[in-house]
Design an enzyme around this catalytic site. Structure first.
Site, PDB file in Angstrom:
ATOM      1  N   GLY A   9       0.848  -1.193   0.000  1.00  0.00           N
ATOM      2  CA  GLY A   9       0.000   0.000   0.000  1.00  0.00           C
ATOM      3  C   GLY A   9       0.879   1.237   0.000  1.00  0.00           C
ATOM      4  NE  ARG A  86      -1.445   6.593  14.997  1.00  0.00           N
ATOM      5  CZ  ARG A  86      -1.312   7.851  15.412  1.00  0.00           C
ATOM      6  NH1 ARG A  86      -1.726   8.198  16.607  1.00  0.00           N
ATOM      7  NH2 ARG A  86      -0.755   8.759  14.632  1.00  0.00           N
ATOM      8  CG  ASP A 146       4.777  10.169  16.935  1.00  0.00           C
ATOM      9  OD1 ASP A 146       3.985  10.409  16.005  1.00  0.00           O
ATOM     10  OD2 ASP A 146       4.609   9.240  17.740  1.00  0.00           O
ATOM     11  NE  ARG A 149       3.037  12.853  11.207  1.00  0.00           N
ATOM     12  CZ  ARG A 149       2.288  11.767  11.207  1.00  0.00           C
ATOM     13  NH1 ARG A 149       1.969  11.181  12.365  1.00  0.00           N
ATOM     14  NH2 ARG A 149       1.853  11.250  10.081  1.00  0.00           N
ATOM     15  CG  HIS A 173       2.233   5.977  16.799  1.00  0.00           C
ATOM     16  ND1 HIS A 173       2.738   7.214  16.491  1.00  0.00           N
ATOM     17  CD2 HIS A 173       1.665   5.518  15.652  1.00  0.00           C
ATOM     18  CE1 HIS A 173       2.487   7.478  15.220  1.00  0.00           C
ATOM     19  NE2 HIS A 173       1.836   6.471  14.700  1.00  0.00           N
TER      20      HIS A 173
HETATM   21  N1  LIG Z   1       3.546   3.415  12.702  1.00  0.00           N
HETATM   22  C1  LIG Z   1       3.248   4.526  12.079  1.00  0.00           C
HETATM   23  O1  LIG Z   1       3.697   5.597  12.450  1.00  0.00           O
HETATM   24  C2  LIG Z   1       2.346   4.483  10.872  1.00  0.00           C
HETATM   25  C3  LIG Z   1       2.316   5.551   9.960  1.00  0.00           C
HETATM   26  C4  LIG Z   1       1.496   5.450   8.836  1.00  0.00           C
HETATM   27  C5  LIG Z   1       0.698   4.309   8.637  1.00  0.00           C
HETATM   28  N2  LIG Z   1       0.742   3.324   9.564  1.00  0.00           N
HETATM   29  C6  LIG Z   1      -0.062   2.105   9.400  1.00  0.00           C
HETATM   30  O2  LIG Z   1       0.503   1.323   8.348  1.00  0.00           O
HETATM   31  C7  LIG Z   1      -0.509   0.484   7.783  1.00  0.00           C
HETATM   32  C8  LIG Z   1      -0.468   0.616   6.270  1.00  0.00           C
HETATM   33  O3  LIG Z   1      -0.850   1.916   5.862  1.00  0.00           O
HETATM   34  P1  LIG Z   1      -1.028   2.237   4.301  1.00  0.00           P
HETATM   35  O4  LIG Z   1      -1.359   3.680   4.195  1.00  0.00           O
HETATM   36  O5  LIG Z   1       0.100   1.685   3.535  1.00  0.00           O
HETATM   37  O6  LIG Z   1      -2.341   1.371   3.978  1.00  0.00           O
HETATM   38  P2  LIG Z   1      -2.813   0.818   2.554  1.00  0.00           P
HETATM   39  O7  LIG Z   1      -4.263   0.457   2.667  1.00  0.00           O
HETATM   40  O8  LIG Z   1      -2.399   1.762   1.475  1.00  0.00           O
HETATM   41  O9  LIG Z   1      -1.950  -0.524   2.357  1.00  0.00           O
HETATM   42  C9  LIG Z   1      -2.094  -1.658   3.131  1.00  0.00           C
HETATM   43  C10 LIG Z   1      -1.710  -2.842   2.252  1.00  0.00           C
HETATM   44  O10 LIG Z   1      -1.699  -4.017   3.061  1.00  0.00           O
HETATM   45  C11 LIG Z   1      -2.119  -5.082   2.238  1.00  0.00           C
HETATM   46  N3  LIG Z   1      -2.520  -6.249   3.037  1.00  0.00           N
HETATM   47  C12 LIG Z   1      -3.666  -6.430   3.742  1.00  0.00           C
HETATM   48  N4  LIG Z   1      -3.659  -7.653   4.322  1.00  0.00           N
HETATM   49  C13 LIG Z   1      -2.485  -8.241   3.990  1.00  0.00           C
HETATM   50  C14 LIG Z   1      -1.902  -9.494   4.276  1.00  0.00           C
HETATM   51  N5  LIG Z   1      -2.519 -10.403   5.039  1.00  0.00           N
HETATM   52  N6  LIG Z   1      -0.701  -9.765   3.740  1.00  0.00           N
HETATM   53  C15 LIG Z   1      -0.041  -8.866   2.958  1.00  0.00           C
HETATM   54  N7  LIG Z   1      -0.545  -7.657   2.670  1.00  0.00           N
HETATM   55  C16 LIG Z   1      -1.759  -7.349   3.160  1.00  0.00           C
HETATM   56  C17 LIG Z   1      -3.264  -4.483   1.438  1.00  0.00           C
HETATM   57  O11 LIG Z   1      -3.591  -5.251   0.297  1.00  0.00           O
HETATM   58  C18 LIG Z   1      -2.689  -3.099   1.102  1.00  0.00           C
HETATM   59  O12 LIG Z   1      -2.017  -3.108  -0.148  1.00  0.00           O
HETATM   60  C19 LIG Z   1      -1.826   0.925   8.440  1.00  0.00           C
HETATM   61  O13 LIG Z   1      -2.161   0.059   9.504  1.00  0.00           O
HETATM   62  C20 LIG Z   1      -1.505   2.309   8.967  1.00  0.00           C
HETATM   63  O14 LIG Z   1      -2.341   2.683  10.054  1.00  0.00           O
HETATM   64  C21 LIG Z   1       1.541   3.384  10.650  1.00  0.00           C
END
Ligand SMILES: NC(=O)c1ccc[n+]([C@@H]2O[C@H](COP(=O)([O-])OP(=O)(O)OC[C@H]3O[C@@H](n4cnc5c(N)ncnc54)[C@H](O)[C@@H]3O)[C@@H](O)[C@H]2O)c1
Length: 307
Positions: A9, A86, A146, A149, A173
């Site tokens: 993603g 979250r 964080d 930012r 977070h």
């Molecule tokens: N830790 C942080 O600071 C932080 C920052 C930004 C986003 N995130 C988190 O990261 C995650 C991803 O965000 P994103 O914007 O890329 O989301 P997104 O929806 O663009 O991408 C997620 C991807 O995961 C894939 N996926 C789902 N189930 C799967 C599985 N079982 N195996 C393999 N792939 C699978 C989906 O097909 C999709 O392509 C979210 O949970 C988001 O909240 C965390």
């Protein structure tokens, strides 16, 4: 070195792109959606002659291709939508995390897992539990983001370059993120000498709400440029064995008086993962906040066990 990025993603694909462009490692990008990682990998390869890098990336839906990875970045899972916290992602993403970790751990038993999926602290705990890996090889990305930012918001407030601002956040977070004004500097000057108390609090609150601010703009999905830059800073420290100290969601063993729980603390990163948790000189108020954040995460992890 081989780095697998699980989830192609927005966060996963930008993470893969940054690693490939910087030439840090060979990348394997995997997702459950057929064709998505393959298409993205091919697109990145086609940019190689222009951006001038070696196109070392494979897109796949098969975990066999991830075998032998040194580092696995886990971004699979649902992102937030406007109005969601979250924690609202806990149930759905716990099932995804379990599936992913069981698959990657089998083929890459010596890898380092960097968890990105939310809710971050709880997903990191789950990844450690499901992999059975030593805790120094399982940690989460939140503090680098964080902190970045906060550094940007301070720079914007003071009209200076973000490059001259240093600041670090600890804790969880989310709402229990802890900003450390005494450790923040602008061009080497302590931040509290440059802004008043209410400005400090406004900057810290904006940082705590930093993810939600972007979610509200995007209307669909959440931030990914700064998150992927943050992950890659951690990957770089590991791959280059730089021993850089970065704020990460790490397993504690008595540091800061906190034990047996994941929480955001400064940690020295190298080829083996977390080499050491660095104990900053915190005052009583900061220590109390950090311990409260840790207890909040511990309680949420206990809830996770009941799912
Ligand atoms: N830790 C942080 O600071 C932080 C920052 C930004 C986003 N995130 C988190 O990261 C995650 C991803 O965000 P994103 O914007 O890329 O989301 P997104 O929806 O663009 O991408 C997620 C991807 O995961 C894939 N996926 C789902 N189930 C799967 C599985 N079982 N195996 C393999 N792939 C699978 C989906 O097909 C999709 O392509 C979210 O949970 C988001 O909240 C965390």
């Amino acid at each position: 070195m081989k780095v697998t990025v699980v989830g192609s993603g927005f966060v996963g694909q930008t993470t893969a792109m940054r690693i490939v462009e910087k030439g840090l490692a060979e990348v394997c990008l995997i997702d459950i959606i057929e064709g998505k990682p393959q298409g993205l990998a091919l697109d990145m390869k086609e940019a190689a002659p222009i951006e001038r890098y070696e196109p070392k990336i494979t897109g796949t839906n098969d975990y066999a291709d991830t075998a032998g990875s040194d580092v696995v970045v886990i971004t699979a899972g649902f992102p937030r939508q406007p109005g969601m916290s979250r924690m609202d992602l806990l149930g759905k993403n716990a099932a995804i995390m379990t599936d992913v970790v069981e698959n990657v751990a089998a083929g890459s038993p010596n890898s380092i897992l960097i968890v990105v999926s939310n809710p971050l602290d709880e997903m990191t705990f789950l990844a450690a539990q499901k992999s059975g890996f030593p805790k120094e090889r399982v940690f989460g990305m939140a503090g680098v983001l964080d902190s970045a930012r906060l550094r940007y918001f301070i720079a914007e407030e003071l009209g200076v370059s973000p490059l001259v601002v240093e600041a670090m956040t600890l804790g969880s977070h989310g709402d229990a993120m802890i900003a450390l004004p005494r450790h923040a500097t602008v061009d080497g000057k302590p931040l509290p000498e440059l802004v008043d108390e209410s400005t400090l609090e406004r900057l810290f609150q904006r940082t705590r709400d930093g993810g939600a601010e972007i979610v509200a703009f995007l209307k669909q999905g959440s931030a990914y440029y700064a998150p992927s830059a943050s992950v890659v800073a951690m990957v770089k420290a590991i791959v280059e064995d730089s021993h850089e100290v970065l704020p990460v969601c790490a397993w504690t063993s008595g540091e800061y008086g906190i034990k047996d729980v994941y929480v955001g603390v400064p940690a020295k990163l190298g080829r083996a993962g977390i080499e050491e948790i660095v104990e900053l000189d915190l005052n009583d108020g900061e220590l109390t906040q950090l311990r409260e954040a840790a207890e909040g995460i511990r309680a949420k992890c206990e809830d996770l066990a009941k799912l």
